[in-house]
Design an enzyme around this catalytic site. Structure first.
Site, PDB file in Angstrom:
ATOM      1  N   GLY B  46      58.723 106.974 -32.185  1.00  0.00           N
ATOM      2  CA  GLY B  46      58.336 108.303 -31.715  1.00  0.00           C
ATOM      3  C   GLY B  46      56.981 108.244 -31.038  1.00  0.00           C
ATOM      4  N   LEU B  47      56.298 109.379 -30.979  1.00  0.00           N
ATOM      5  CA  LEU B  47      55.018 109.398 -30.271  1.00  0.00           C
ATOM      6  C   LEU B  47      54.040 108.400 -30.856  1.00  0.00           C
ATOM      7  CD1 LEU B  47      54.454 113.196 -29.592  1.00  0.00           C
ATOM      8  CD2 LEU B  47      55.182 111.419 -28.007  1.00  0.00           C
ATOM      9  N   SER B 288      60.830 127.756 -30.542  1.00  0.00           N
ATOM     10  CA  SER B 288      59.421 127.374 -30.475  1.00  0.00           C
ATOM     11  C   SER B 288      58.446 128.495 -30.849  1.00  0.00           C
ATOM     12  CB  SER B 288      59.088 126.925 -29.060  1.00  0.00           C
ATOM     13  OG  SER B 288      57.696 126.862 -28.882  1.00  0.00           O
ATOM     14  N   ARG B 341      51.828 129.343 -39.357  1.00  0.00           N
ATOM     15  CA  ARG B 341      53.228 129.306 -39.738  1.00  0.00           C
ATOM     16  C   ARG B 341      53.482 129.682 -41.196  1.00  0.00           C
ATOM     17  NH1 ARG B 341      54.686 123.791 -36.330  1.00  0.00           N
ATOM     18  NH2 ARG B 341      54.679 124.863 -34.329  1.00  0.00           N
TER      19      ARG B 341
END
Lengths: 251, 669
Positions: B46-47, B288, B341
């Site tokens: 991944g990143l 998103s 969140r």
């Protein structure tokens, strides 16, 4: 919450690349229209496992249409009947009760079958490795805003960069050509000033690698564009041809 | 409280602003000739993994990359939607490195390390520069410069993006850098390979055991250092926004071989996901956070209206403005719909639990774009010089603006739910998304096993008890591009005399045998229930008792239920097929077996932490207004768990010291 659709699946089964495959028929009752196509396969596999049979192997990962891992040639079309939708995002509400659905793997010489519906797409990685990049080492970059790029070019580059590398273009093409995939990367980088210094070598190398992998040539039927789940445009192929031709003339 | 002697965070001395700069200039180097004989294994592409592998190969190290997918480009970073933060202050809105640092510490509810987070903020700008240089097509303004938007928990616009597919573009950028090194022969890729164990020799990590998923063959690979860039473990909940294959196996195997696990109970439940539709559901899809820039969250003010909506007697579009409860704007006027969140998720749960949910299951709230579509439409009308546009014209122009910003997300929503979000408000509900917990690492990103590193979501380090939106991409790339290339020198500098150890060494032999016997065991149980049966059961226990709200009694029940389920798994699971061929069920079985152990540790950690902070909400510890109530006196520490075998763990504490930020109750009001 199960549903009330009754689906018949004809699925390609193949143990591995050395053995020949064949279609098997499965009935899947109580399918809900809210299920995704792959969730229907989950349900089928769950049953096969309990019955002591071998579940159907298929590639999938993100299940939100972006990783490019899922494939499946559904009723003669890569990723099934809907435009702009990958197999994992296809839902059963797109089918009718009592439908028979034929499911095959991608078929192309350069994508050998691994098992059932899984194929080997590493040829795509090798095409990228041959030139699908800008040669900039970590730490070499200048400030991001020191290089203004017109919104039009940036948007066009983005549209080409949206390719998910799933291989539907190859599967859709009667020649199993990888021109749409290869051209999307060449286009993205040719549209951006950062990509200009290497554009000629990039076009030459990527096209050479594409040919070496055994993909077919392009006869402009446009099936790739029509079946691409991310709407990658055929105009990328035209741009690639210009890049390639320009590079060949000056090389 | 004092820090355990087994934990040395190695945070450099000195001023916060100077720590990284000074350290970077003094960390030992490895000369180019020696780099060529040092081998590094990177697990995960991944990143963090791709960025690290490409950067280290550019520096001259010999690198091997392993991923379970068919190509490194598939790693789940690709699915990140909204954006990546960087303290560039391009919008001239008062952003700075300090502000990004402060927002991240506060957003994490004061449970992250100051030193690490400041470093993250410092390198954030370099990441954007690097990505643009690679050809990542970020969104731009008409003037040709980069565009920004806002994310939760901040009051500036510092988020860079590429429509709703920023993760894809960043990962493809890192992947292209990686493939460039592959083309040059500096990196070898092992795709469709799964790491099954680490190999330690004389107290140092020296390699891994991996299974070739096509042939089923176990392989031994030596490395002077091993980097785990294997992502988070949200799939312990079965339903999450993670990819189907995302798993904890690599991190868990490392944990069992000596790497301490940090804050395992810190899980992020993302507020805006598409609600569950039925038992067949295999994963949840995120909408998103960027949508909260333009979507307003509401439920009906009256229960009878909610009831009418649930039964289909009332269309939400017809409910009058004054009958709607925009509960985030009501409760948190300063941040409104852009609270972090954890706060947004709990508020949604609170409304739904109180009976105001709006879908059939009562577990959904609205995310409504109508208001801002009209606002954008009026701006467009002005731009176009339309003097008396009709409401319908305004709405249409507004829809066009919204389509340009979030088109792919709206399409995805429609495809999954069958409902058109341009015409009806979206229905959303919180879902498991990210894990802030992970392998404990020091400032160098090294775990408690020398030579073994953890990067990106796989480590615990930067987000405290709650991660801010658009910060995961930032951390993954920071670790991979700008941290590990420097900090690994501190270890490898002393390894230049270590010859490659032949994989015939006893330690490799033993580790491979263990991995093989576990595979054999999974195949031979031959019970009556599928792997998914157990995974779903585990997920339900975790969601109900170690999810958005946790209680002492619930956690205790969960622990005993997980133990019983684990026992049943090893007696009654059925894994069809053979070990020596492509066998996706066998892969799943190994991963679920590890989740069945991790789940217990998460509950133990949640039970130990007698406070509420960020995503960890213990019902016993809340303010009168229902906000998380921290206990800084007793719990301002990182809980690092040492595996003692036989499902027993020992807790080690790393004290968190705040020298630059005044620790306070988090307020978004």
């Amino acid at each position: 919450m199960s549903g009330n659709m009754n689906i018949t699946l004809k699925v390609w089964r193949q143990k591995n690349n050395n053995e020949s495959g064949k279609f098997e028929t499965y009935n899947v009752p109580n399918v809900s229209e809210d299920m995704s196509f792959l969730e229907m396969f989950d349900v089928l596999n769950e049953r096969l496992i309990i019955e002591g049979k071998d579940p159907v192997a298929f590639d999938h990962d993100c299940r939100e249409g972006i990783c490019g891992m899922c494939s499946m040639f559904i009723n003669g079309r890569p990723h099934g009947p809907l435009k702009g939708v990958t197999t994992c995002q296809l839902h059963m509400r797109s089918f009718k009760n009592n439908d028979t659905i034929v499911v095959e793997p991608w078929r192309a010489k350069a994508f050998p079958v691994i098992k059932d519906l899984m194929v080997n797409r590493s040829a795509f990685d090798r095409i990228i490795a041959s030139g699908g990049y800008i040669s900039v080492n970590t730490g070499n970059a200048q400030d991001a805003n020191s290089l203004p790029i017109s919104k039009v070019n940036a948007d066009e580059a983005f549209a080409a960069a949206a390719c998910i590398g799933c291989g539907a273009c190859v599967a859709a093409c009667k020649n199993a050509s990888a021109m749409l995939f290869t051209s999307a990367k060449i286009s993205q980088l040719a549209l951006l000033p950062q990509g200009v210094p290497e554009r000629q070598q990039r076009a030459l190398n990527m096209v050479a690698q594409m040919d070496a992998e055994g993909f077919g040539s392009c006869t402009n039927t446009g099936a790739c564009e029509a079946e691409c789940p991310k709407g990658i445009s055929l105009s990328n192929i035209a741009r690639m041809n210009r890049e390639f031709l320009g590079a060949s003339l000056t090389a | 409280m004092s820090t355990s002697t087994k934990l040395d965070s190695k945070i450099p001395e000195g001023n916060l602003e100077q720590k990284w700069t000074k350290y970077r200039s003094t960390v030992p180097l490895v000369n180019p000739a020696n780099k060529r004989s040092l081998e590094i294994i990177v697990v995960g592409s991944g990143l963090a993994g791709s960025a690290a592998a490409a950067s280290l190969a550019e520096m001259g190290y010999k690198v091997k990359v392993f991923c379970f997918q068919d190509s490194p480009r598939r790693a789940h970073s690709i699915a990140a939607q909204g954006g990546i933060n960087a303290a560039k202050n391009y919008q001239n809105d008062g952003d700075s490195i300090y502000r990004l640092f402060y927002d991240t510490i506060k957003g994490g509810d004061y449970r992250a390390r100051e030193g690490n987070v400041h470093r993250l903020a410092e390198v954030s700008g370099n990441i954007i520069d690097q990505c643009v240089a690679q050809g990542v097509p970020f969104a731009r303004e008409y003037g040709g410069l980069l565009s920004n938007r806002s994310f939760g928990g901040t009051q500036v616009q510092r988020t860079f993006y590429a429509a709703g597919q920023t993760g894809q573009q960043l990962l493809l950028g890192a992947y292209s850098g990686l493939e460039r090194q592959v083309g040059m022969g500096a990196v070898q890729i092992y795709s469709r390979h799964e790491m099954l164990d680490i190999v330690n020799i004389d107290g140092k990590c020296r390699g891994i055991i991996a299974r070739d998923l096509i042939t089923g063959k176990l392989e031994r690979h030596f490395g002077h250092a091993v980097l785990l860039c294997t992502g988070g473990y949200g799939n312990v909940f079965y339903l999450s926004t993670n990819a189907m294959g995302s798993n904890v196996t690599a991190a868990w195997k490392a944990h069992k071989k000596g790497a301490f696990f940090g804050n395992p109970c810190f899980t992020q439940i993302h507020p805006t996901c598409i609600p569950v539709s039925g038992d067949h559901q295999s994963k949840l899809t995120l909408m998103s956070e960027s949508l909260r820039n333009d979507g307003r969250i509401w439920v009906p003010k009256r229960k009878e209206d909610a009831e009418a909506i649930r039964t289909g007697k009332l269309n939400p579009n017809d409910l009058k403005e004054e009958d709607r409860d925009y509960y985030l704007e009501r409760r948190y006027p300063a941040f409104g719909n852009l609270v972090p969140r954890d706060v947004a998720s709990r508020a949604a749960k609170e409304r739904c639990d109180a009976g105001y949910g709006v879908n059939k299951t009562g577990e959904a709230v609205y995310l409504d774009f109508k208001f801002n579509m009209m606002r954008y439409g009026r701006i467009e009308a002005t731009k176009k010089g339309l003097h008396n546009p009709t409401d319908a014209q305004i709405l249409q122009m507004g829809k066009d603006v919204v389509a340009e910003k979030y088109g792919n997300l709206f399409d995805m929503y429609k495809q999954i739910t069958g409902v058109d979000p341009y015409e009806n408000p979206m229905m959303i509900y919180p879902a498991v998304h990210y894990t802030m917990g992970g392998l404990w690492v020091d400032y160098n990103l090294m775990t408690t096993v020398p030579g073994l590193y953890a990067l990106g979501e796989a480590n615990f380090s930067d987000h405290g008890a709650n991660r801010l939106g658009a910060s995961a991409l930032m951390q993954g790339l920071a670790d991979g591009y700008f941290v590990i290339p420097y900090t690994i020198g501190a270890y490898l500098n002393s390894e230049i005399r270590t010859q490659a150890i032949p994989t015939s060494h006893d330690a490799f032999e033993i580790a491979e045998k263990e991995a093989q016997s576990r595979i054999d065991k999974l195949i031979t149980v031959n019970g009556s229930k599928s792997v998914d049966y157990f995974h779903k059961k585990l997920g339900l226990i975790m969601w109900n008792k170690c999810g958005m709200e946790r209680t002492e009694s619930g956690l205790k029940e969960a622990i005993s239920e997980i133990r019983a389920l684990r026992e049943e798994f090893w007696k009654d699971v059925r894994v069809p097929g053979e070990a020596n061929s492509m066998n996706p069920e066998l892969e799943k079985a190994g991963r679920v077996a590890d989740f069945l152990e991790l789940g217990e540790l998460m509950c133990i950690d949640a039970l130990n932490r007698n406070e509420s902070c960020g995503g960890h909400f213990r019902a016993e510890y809340q303010t009168e207004e229902g906000e998380a109530l921290r206990d800084d006196e007793n719990f301002a520490y990182v809980a690092a768990w040492e595996n003692k075998g036989n499902h027993e763990w020992e807790l080690h504490k790393e004290e968190l010291k705040y020298e630059n930020i005044k620790i306070a109750q988090r307020s978004y009001k």
